[in-house]
Design a protein around this motif. Structure first.
Motif, mmCIF file in Angstrom:
data_model
loop_
_atom_site.group_PDB
_atom_site.id
_atom_site.type_symbol
_atom_site.label_atom_id
_atom_site.label_comp_id
_atom_site.label_asym_id
_atom_site.label_seq_id
_atom_site.Cartn_x
_atom_site.Cartn_y
_atom_site.Cartn_z
ATOM 1 N N PRO A 95 0.835 -1.207 0.000
ATOM 2 C CA PRO A 95 0.000 0.000 0.000
ATOM 3 C C PRO A 95 0.867 1.253 0.000
ATOM 4 O O PRO A 95 2.051 1.211 0.351
ATOM 5 N N PHE A 96 0.266 2.356 -0.376
ATOM 6 C CA PHE A 96 1.015 3.611 -0.452
ATOM 7 C C PHE A 96 1.048 4.269 0.921
ATOM 8 O O PHE A 96 0.028 4.442 1.578
ATOM 9 N N THR A 97 2.240 4.655 1.370
ATOM 10 C CA THR A 97 2.404 5.448 2.581
ATOM 11 C C THR A 97 3.742 6.168 2.525
ATOM 12 O O THR A 97 4.788 5.540 2.315
ATOM 13 N N MET A 98 3.707 7.468 2.696
ATOM 14 C CA MET A 98 4.943 8.258 2.693
ATOM 15 C C MET A 98 5.657 8.215 4.034
ATOM 16 O O MET A 98 6.824 8.620 4.123
ATOM 17 N N LEU A 99 4.986 7.749 5.081
ATOM 18 C CA LEU A 99 5.593 7.744 6.403
ATOM 19 C C LEU A 99 6.686 6.693 6.547
ATOM 20 O O LEU A 99 7.469 6.750 7.499
ATOM 21 N N LEU A 100 6.730 5.741 5.626
ATOM 22 C CA LEU A 100 7.783 4.727 5.673
ATOM 23 C C LEU A 100 8.947 5.039 4.749
ATOM 24 O O LEU A 100 9.816 4.193 4.544
ATOM 25 N N VAL A 111 5.084 15.447 6.548
ATOM 26 C CA VAL A 111 3.924 14.733 6.003
ATOM 27 C C VAL A 111 2.655 15.104 6.753
ATOM 28 O O VAL A 111 1.580 15.261 6.152
ATOM 29 N N TYR A 112 2.754 15.278 8.059
ATOM 30 C CA TYR A 112 1.580 15.664 8.849
ATOM 31 C C TYR A 112 1.099 17.050 8.442
ATOM 32 O O TYR A 112 -0.112 17.280 8.287
ATOM 33 N N ALA A 113 2.032 17.972 8.257
ATOM 34 C CA ALA A 113 1.649 19.319 7.810
ATOM 35 C C ALA A 113 1.041 19.283 6.407
ATOM 36 O O ALA A 113 0.074 20.001 6.122
ATOM 37 N N LEU A 114 1.592 18.442 5.538
ATOM 38 C CA LEU A 114 1.034 18.302 4.194
ATOM 39 C C LEU A 114 -0.398 17.777 4.249
ATOM 40 O O LEU A 114 -1.272 18.241 3.505
ATOM 41 N N ALA A 115 -0.654 16.822 5.132
ATOM 42 C CA ALA A 115 -2.007 16.276 5.262
ATOM 43 C C ALA A 115 -2.981 17.341 5.759
ATOM 44 O O ALA A 115 -4.112 17.443 5.277
ATOM 45 N N VAL A 116 -2.561 18.151 6.727
ATOM 46 C CA VAL A 116 -3.434 19.207 7.258
ATOM 47 C C VAL A 116 -3.713 20.258 6.191
ATOM 48 O O VAL A 116 -4.861 20.674 5.993
ATOM 49 N N LEU A 117 -2.675 20.706 5.489
ATOM 50 C CA LEU A 117 -2.854 21.755 4.485
ATOM 51 C C LEU A 117 -3.681 21.267 3.305
ATOM 52 O O LEU A 117 -4.509 22.016 2.764
ATOM 53 N N SER A 118 -3.483 20.028 2.889
ATOM 54 C CA SER A 118 -4.279 19.507 1.767
ATOM 55 C C SER A 118 -5.743 19.361 2.158
ATOM 56 O O SER A 118 -6.640 19.636 1.335
ATOM 57 N N ALA A 119 -6.011 18.948 3.392
ATOM 58 C CA ALA A 119 -7.402 18.864 3.851
ATOM 59 C C ALA A 119 -8.042 20.247 3.905
ATOM 60 O O ALA A 119 -9.205 20.421 3.522
ATOM 61 N N LEU A 120 -7.287 21.237 4.366
ATOM 62 C CA LEU A 120 -7.814 22.603 4.407
ATOM 63 C C LEU A 120 -8.055 23.140 3.000
ATOM 64 O O LEU A 120 -9.080 23.790 2.739
ATOM 65 N N MET A 136 -5.741 12.588 -0.926
ATOM 66 C CA MET A 136 -5.723 11.129 -1.019
ATOM 67 C C MET A 136 -4.393 10.563 -0.530
ATOM 68 O O MET A 136 -4.363 9.588 0.244
ATOM 69 N N LEU A 137 -3.286 11.176 -0.952
ATOM 70 C CA LEU A 137 -1.977 10.671 -0.533
ATOM 71 C C LEU A 137 -1.783 10.812 0.969
ATOM 72 O O LEU A 137 -1.179 9.940 1.615
ATOM 73 N N GLY A 138 -2.288 11.913 1.554
ATOM 74 C CA GLY A 138 -2.178 12.081 3.004
ATOM 75 C C GLY A 138 -2.993 11.057 3.764
ATOM 76 O O GLY A 138 -2.523 10.470 4.755
ATOM 77 N N VAL A 139 -4.220 10.810 3.326
ATOM 78 C CA VAL A 139 -5.070 9.817 3.992
ATOM 79 C C VAL A 139 -4.454 8.433 3.879
ATOM 80 O O VAL A 139 -4.369 7.684 4.870
ATOM 81 N N PHE A 140 -4.005 8.060 2.696
ATOM 82 C CA PHE A 140 -3.400 6.742 2.511
ATOM 83 C C PHE A 140 -2.130 6.591 3.351
ATOM 84 O O PHE A 140 -1.867 5.517 3.898
ATOM 85 N N SER A 141 -1.344 7.650 3.446
ATOM 86 C CA SER A 141 -0.068 7.553 4.165
ATOM 87 C C SER A 141 -0.286 7.231 5.630
ATOM 88 O O SER A 141 0.412 6.379 6.200
ATOM 89 N N PHE A 142 -1.250 7.879 6.271
ATOM 90 C CA PHE A 142 -1.454 7.667 7.706
ATOM 91 C C PHE A 142 -2.213 6.380 7.991
ATOM 92 O O PHE A 142 -1.871 5.653 8.931
ATOM 93 N N MET A 143 -3.240 6.097 7.210
ATOM 94 C CA MET A 143 -4.037 4.909 7.508
ATOM 95 C C MET A 143 -3.312 3.626 7.150
ATOM 96 O O MET A 143 -3.566 2.585 7.768
ATOM 97 N N ASN A 144 -2.428 3.664 6.174
ATOM 98 C CA ASN A 144 -1.642 2.477 5.845
ATOM 99 C C ASN A 144 -0.406 2.331 6.720
ATOM 100 O O ASN A 144 0.227 1.272 6.693
ATOM 101 N N ARG A 145 -0.083 3.357 7.481
ATOM 102 C CA ARG A 145 1.063 3.274 8.397
ATOM 103 C C ARG A 145 0.713 2.485 9.653
ATOM 104 O O ARG A 145 1.488 1.629 10.094
#
Length: 460
Positions: A95-100, A111-120, A136-145
């Motif tokens: 699965p896709f995750t940038m946290l790894l 990555v956390y800041a990117l997820a917040v800014l993209s959601a905003l 989408m990339l932010g959601v996938f990164s955290f939930m697949n981590r």
């Protein structure tokens, strides 16, 4: 009875076998042509997709902000689902995750800041197409981590984040729509979209960099022979498509722009259909799965979560509901019946709207009684795809007018009110050249002075 006669030169007179065979075929062709024109000529459900976009962006943004103090324990280096466990888990189906990509704390914060800014950005509808991909990339990164974190609402967000990329969800109620209206009305100076060009260039640079470093794989295998495109191929395709769309849009209207616009409408409508089917599938599977449970069969299933401390933010309120066996049975059976019946009511507008209102009330009750606000908000956001357009337009007009009303009320309160002299019981002396006013009793302070008449009325 009216009879129809055929002209002598008619090749297929009425009543002939050839005429009876041609009429249904022509109807099918007309219906097919009308359907294709509707699917490719416009993006259906603009208000519904806008509500879905706003709802899921708000859900994910609220979750990230609420869990900001605990982000390291949930998804970061202090998570019980360690780095090694996450790598072993992701190696199974990639699965896709940038946290790894890195174990550095600084990378996690980026990555956390990117997820917040993209959601905003997705919530406000700023560069909606780009923000939907980053969302989408932010959601996938955290939930697949960390797979042990989350509930059913997180699974819905995970699914809808991918579907929103397909839709043109910024047609209304977005900063993109506001910018287009200003350009069409002439309020904004037309010209090249420099912000979009810079954003596309910067994101393309990082995309190609990560692909070169091997962080985003181009292909993954399903066996010794079968190959399917991976994240690198998909993201580069989206990036190049955005560049091609910008290039064609800046040129005079013609066939290339019409073709791309029809293709975008087709993809949008396909994504909207996928969202509708997914929501129906969620409720159908949930309802039929409940039927197989003994606690749902005897009507006591709702009682047990009300007695769990983990799901009791308001114990007194939960005890009131749990104390009534009749109410518990009605809620348990009603939940199953609504969830099972909802997919079959989509072709009856009134019945569908009634069940939709019941499900929204049910999710609001779950948010209050069981303390699952983000699960309820995610499900309500998914249900919004079925809301009627008339209601959404009405609600949007009321919500958009609310800030103006509040601002007008604050201005009225801030304006200084001059106390008339008559409020103190003193009658002002008449001005020179004006007729003397008759002497009257002192005016009470509770009676306001009448509004002064316009100048032309006093001199007439």
């Amino acid at each position: 009875m009216t009879t129809t006669t055929a002209s002598p030169g008619s090749p297929n007179p009425p009543g002939s076998p050839a005429s009876s065979r041609a009429t249904p075929a022509r109807r099918v062709e007309n219906a097919l042509a009308t359907g294709i024109a509707k699917v490719t000529g416009s993006a259906l459900g603009p208000y519904q997709t806008a509500v879905v976009r706003i709802g899921f962006a708000l859900t994910w943004l609220g979750f990230l902000l609420r869990e900001f103090p605990h982000r390291h324990q949930l998804y970061g280096p202090d998570s019980p689902w360690s780095w090694e466990l996450a790598q072993r888990q992701t190696a199974l189906h990639d699965p896709f995750t940038m946290l790894l990509w890195s174990r550095q704390d600084s990378w996690f914060e980026v990555v956390y800041a990117l997820a917040v800014l993209s959601a905003l950005g997705l919530l406000l509808g700023w560069r909606t197409r780009t923000m939907s991909v980053l969302f989408m990339l932010g959601v996938f990164s955290f939930m697949n981590r960390s797979v042990i974190v989350g509930d059913g609402g997180d699974n819905v967000v995970h699914l809808m984040a991918g579907y929103l990329v397909l839709t043109r969800c910024g047609q209304v109620w977005s900063l993109d729509a506001r910018r287009r209206r200003r350009q069409e009305s002439g309020a904004a100076r037309p010209g090249p979209d420099l912000v979009g060009v810079w954003l596309w260039t910067v994101l393309g640079f990082f995309l190609l960099l990560f692909c070169a470093l091997g962080r985003i794989e181009w292909f993954w295998t399903l066996g010794p022979v079968a190959h399917m495109p991976g994240w690198g191929f998909a993201l580069c395709t989206i990036w190049l498509s955005q560049g091609a769309w910008w290039y064609v849009r800046e040129r005079p209207a013609g066939e290339p722009r019409a073709v791309l616009d029809a293709l975008a409408n087709l993809v949008h409508n396909a994504g909207l259909l996928i969202i509708v089917v997914q929501v129906c599938f969620i409720y159908a599977t949930a309802g039929w799965y409940k039927i197989s449970g003994s606690r749902w069969q005897d009507g006591t299933a709702v009682y047990y979560p009300l007695k769990l401390d983990y799901f009791s933010p308001w114990p007194a309120l939960g005890d009131v509901l749990a104390a009534s066996g009749t109410m518990v049975m009605i809620v348990s059976y009603g939940t199953v019946m609504v969830q099972v019946a909802f997919p079959f009511t989509l072709f009856n507008r009134r019945l569908k709207n009634a069940l939709l209102a019941l499900m929204i009330v049910e999710h609001l009750s779950i948010a209050v009684l069981l303390g699952l606000p983000f699960f309820s908000l995610a499900m309500i956001s998914a249900d919004a795809v079925f809301l009627p357009t008339v209601f959404l337009v009405w609600a949007g007009a009321r919500i958009s007018a609310l800030p103006r009303r509040l601002l007008r009320g604050r201005r009225a309160e801030a304006e200084p009110t001059e106390a008339p002299a008559t409020a103190a019981g003193v009658i002002p002396a008449p001005r020179q050249g004006s007729p003397s006013a008759p002497v009257s009793a002192p005016v009470s302070a509770s009676e306001p002075e009448p509004e002064p008449e316009p100048e032309d009325v006093r001199t007439s």
